[in-house]
Scaffold this active site. Structure first.
Site, short mmCIF file in Angstrom:
data_model
loop_
_atom_site.label_atom_id
_atom_site.label_comp_id
_atom_site.label_asym_id
_atom_site.label_seq_id
_atom_site.Cartn_x
_atom_site.Cartn_y
_atom_site.Cartn_z
CB CYS A 170 -0.87 0.14 1.11
SG CYS A 170 -2.22 -1.41 1.25
CD GLU A 208 17.40 -13.35 -6.86
OE1 GLU A 208 16.71 -13.59 -5.76
OE2 GLU A 208 16.84 -12.13 -7.41
CG ASN A 220 1.32 0.76 4.41
OD1 ASN A 220 1.02 -0.16 4.23
ND2 ASN A 220 2.32 1.39 4.22
N GLY A 221 -1.14 -0.85 6.32
CA GLY A 221 -0.96 -1.53 7.71
C GLY A 221 -2.35 -2.58 8.09
CD1 TRP A 275 -0.21 -6.35 -2.90
CD2 TRP A 275 -0.52 -7.25 -0.86
NE1 TRP A 275 0.32 -7.71 -2.73
CE2 TRP A 275 0.07 -8.02 -1.53
CE3 TRP A 275 -0.87 -7.04 0.38
CZ2 TRP A 275 0.30 -9.30 -0.92
CZ3 TRP A 275 -0.70 -8.44 1.17
CH2 TRP A 275 -0.01 -9.34 0.39
CE LYS A 280 14.11 -11.29 -9.16
NZ LYS A 280 14.52 -11.44 -7.93
CE LYS A 324 11.62 -2.76 -5.02
NZ LYS A 324 12.35 -4.07 -5.71
C1 G6P Z 1 8.90 -8.83 -1.56
C2 G6P Z 1 9.38 -8.27 -2.88
C3 G6P Z 1 10.85 -8.86 -3.27
C4 G6P Z 1 11.79 -8.77 -1.91
C5 G6P Z 1 11.03 -9.21 -0.59
C6 G6P Z 1 11.87 -8.57 0.48
O1 G6P Z 1 8.65 -10.10 -1.60
O2 G6P Z 1 8.74 -8.38 -3.85
O3 G6P Z 1 11.44 -8.56 -4.29
O4 G6P Z 1 12.85 -9.47 -2.05
O5 G6P Z 1 9.99 -8.42 -0.58
O6 G6P Z 1 12.01 -7.43 0.51
P1 G6P Z 1 12.97 -6.48 1.22
O7 G6P Z 1 12.68 -5.05 0.94
O8 G6P Z 1 13.11 -6.83 2.73
O9 G6P Z 1 14.55 -6.96 0.61
#
Ligand code: G6P
Length: 611
Positions: free
Chosen positions: A2, A484, A99-100, A73, A488, A606
């Site tokens: 959010c 990783e 947000n929360g 979200w 992806k 994100k």
């Molecule tokens: C979400 C994002 C990922 C990220 C993860 C951890 O799932 O989509 O891309 O790796 O959170 O986020 P951070 O900000 O703690 O690295």
């Protein structure tokens, strides 16, 4: 998770809000809405993207110098128009964005229903604004007091902004667990989840601390705690550049960020070591020198891609500094009654610095007396503020939801950290230390060369775009890279993909291999190269298709693989930084060819500020 943005001042609020929401859309994108105060309190909201909202409000009254916007979200209630923010109070004289999560919303809602309140959404947020109005009317207090008293009753995490028709020259924001930054202009204020919507208007910002309420009233900012203690806001200058928030000619932020890596890796090491004098200095480490040097154990906590960087760090720190390391998913760690001692060092890795589980793991370890070190990208975010020491990764804003440049920046900083610890502890020879430092300096150039595989990854993507499953294999430093690469692909193309230690494949995934199965193997010329070659043969014997990432000039794997991507030769411990590049590009091109929304993949956000 959010995004919130708000404005109070002399400008028209709506253009600031809609642009800000576009900047924040990476935080959530299932619905969006705005509220504007202009005598009336107008709320417009819509399921879908910010662009759907912008389309929807065309021709409507969006005048007003005070307003707020939200991109969502979903946590409580499905993503539809009704559940989108802002939410109104009972009389529609107050509105909120949030947000929360308000954890005790159900009991408060039940009480309010008894008092005659009628709710129009399934959200926890709507309950909070009804409660604020109830207190405002019953207690006959000013708006900020009603907000403060209501927040005293709620349990949970929030970043909120409140507007009311009753006090039209005022905007209230508050935070606990979710971020809020206040941008300070001349007789105007901006509020947002992060600095990206603010940067083009002002560089002066104040980050609210947990439990603080900001009152913006007629050009004046007052900050107080929920307990009613006045606080002096700490105003700092943003270093972020506006260009960093634009696509700069690339089709997607993700592609731009992949291509930025030679620069971002450089930025993450700049000024931190000198290969000529053989010195290395991460400020945060020097400060906690003794604690870190004498650590009996290191616990790394992180989520998602950051967890993969943590795995690379485990290999590096154990290998070079000889300190035992455990890598934990933050969400598991915090709930499983872990053993944490005062001589442990907990390293929290997070791009956003806001991931709720990682933050909670930090707080838990802190309460047990451990030393906390943060490796974060977003300056001023919650995790770095909660740690004892740390090192920023300086990758610049990462907008694409699938993390790319943040990963390589994390690995760079963690490599420096492992090297510095090893040097301090005398577990590395001077010549090896200098050798790695010298090679680190070459990494940006080698990443630049690795990026040249772009066209080749397109060809491979075309071939396998319709695959149902992918397997990614690696050994040693190649294993976290395999994880990783698989993540992806899953995140942005929705193809099921698994990362596995290459040797472990025999204990399960090998059963999946047939002529339909593409297997991506990190097969660079290092330690277990011969063993990886055997694993490739095992895959080929079962008719699997091999896409191998090899060291430049490799001839052996070329004979077996369906496709090989060559990357420049580098030191084994630095292989993750170069070998991840083709995997990022492969995932990107497959997702584009499948018509997926690369920068905003479905269901993801994100910054995950809920548990
Ligand atoms: C979400 C994002 C990922 C990220 C993860 C951890 O799932 O989509 O891309 O790796 O959170 O986020 P951070 O900000 O703690 O690295």
């Amino acid at each position: 998770m959010c995004g919130i943005v708000a404005y109070i001042g002399k400008r028209e609020a709506y253009p600031i809000l809609i642009k800000g929401l576009q900047r924040l859309e990476y935080r959530g994108y299932d619905s969006a809405g705005v509220a504007l105060l202009n005598g009336d309190l107008n709320v417009y909201k819509k399921a879908g993207k910010v662009s759907d909202l912008a389309e929807y409000v065309k021709g409507k009254n969006v005048d007003g110098h005070v307003g707020m916007g939200h991109t969502r979200w979903a946590t409580h209630g499905e993503p539809n128009d009704r559940n989108a923010h802002p939410h109104f109070s009972q009389t529609q004289e107050f509105a909120i964005i949030h947000n929360g999560i308000i954890e005790n919303y159900a009991s408060i809602k039940a009480e309010l229903i008894q008092e005659g309140h009628v709710f129009h959404s399934d959200t926890d947020t709507e309950v909070l604004i009804h409660l604020i109005e109830e207190i405002y009317n019953k207690e006959k207090v000013v708006l900020e007091e009603a907000v403060r008293l209501a927040l005293g009753e709620v349990v949970g995490a929030y970043a909120i902004v409140i507007l009311s028709k009753k006090e039209p020259n005022k905007m209230i924001a508050a935070r606990k667990g979710s971020p809020i930054v206040v941008g300070i202009g001349k007789d105007e204020f901006f509020v947002a989840s992060d600095a990206t919507p603010i940067i083009e208007y002002t560089k002066n910002v104040a980050y609210l601390n947990d439990g603080e309420v900001a009152i913006m009233d007629n050009g004046k900012l007052t900050v107080k705690t929920i307990g009613n203690e006045i606080k002096t806001p700490y105003i700092q200058e943003l270093e972020m550049k506006l260009e960093a928030l634009e696509k700069g000619g690339y089709e997607h932020f993700m592609l731009k960020e992949i291509y930025e890596q030679p620069r971002s890796i450089n930025d993450s090491m700049r000024g931190r070591f000198d290969s000529k004098t053989g010195s290395i200095r991460l400020g945060g480490i020097s400060e906690f020198d003794k604690k870190l040097r004498n650590a009996k154990r290191m616990i790394i906590v992180a989520c998602g891609t950051s967890w993969h960087a943590g795995l690379v760090a485990e290999y590096l720190i154990e290998d070079l500094a000889r300190i035992p390391v455990e890598v934990e998913y933050a969400s598991e760690f915090r709930y499983r009654n872990p053993i944490i001692n005062e001589d442990d060092v907990l390293v929290a890795i997070s791009q956003s610095g806001e991931t709720a589980d990682t933050l909670a793991a930090v707080e838990l370890a802190k309460s047990k007396g451990a030393t906390i070190f943060g490796v974060c990208n977003v300056v001023g975010s919650s995790i770095p503020r909660a740690t004892h020491a740390g090192a920023y990764t300086h990758a610049g804003p990462e907008i694409g939801v699938a993390s790319t440049k943040a990963f390589t920046a994390q690995v760079t900083v963690l490599t420096l950290m492992a090297l510095q610890l090893a040097h301090m502890r005398g577990t590395i020879t001077e010549s090896r230390f200098r050798q790695v430092l010298n090679e680190l300096e070459n990494i940006p150039a080698k990443v630049e060369i690795a990026l040249k595989c772009n066209e080749q990854t397109k060809v491979i993507a075309e071939k396998y775009r319709d695959a149902k499953n992918f397997l990614y294999l690696g050994r040693g430093y190649g294993f976290p890279v395999a994880l990783e690469g698989a993540l992806k692909l899953k995140e942005i193309s929705y193809i099921h993909a698994e990362g596995y230690p290459a040797a472990e494949m025999k204990h399960g995934p090998i059963a999946l291999i047939d002529e339909e199965m593409p297997v991506v193997v990190i097969a660079t010329k290092h330690g277990s190269y011969e063993k990886v070659v055997s694993n490739i043969q095992e895959v080929k014997a079962r008719k699997g298709k091999i896409i191998a990432i090899v060291t430049e000039g490799d001839e052996e794997v070329k004979k077996m693989a369906d496709y090989v991507i060559e990357i420049p030769e580098t030191d084994e411990i630095l292989v993750p930084l170069v070998s991840v590049i083709p995997l990022q590009l492969l995932a990107y091109h497959i997702a584009v060819m499948r018509g997926c929304n690369v920068d905003q993949p479905r269901n993801l956000a994100k910054s995950v500020t809920v548990e």
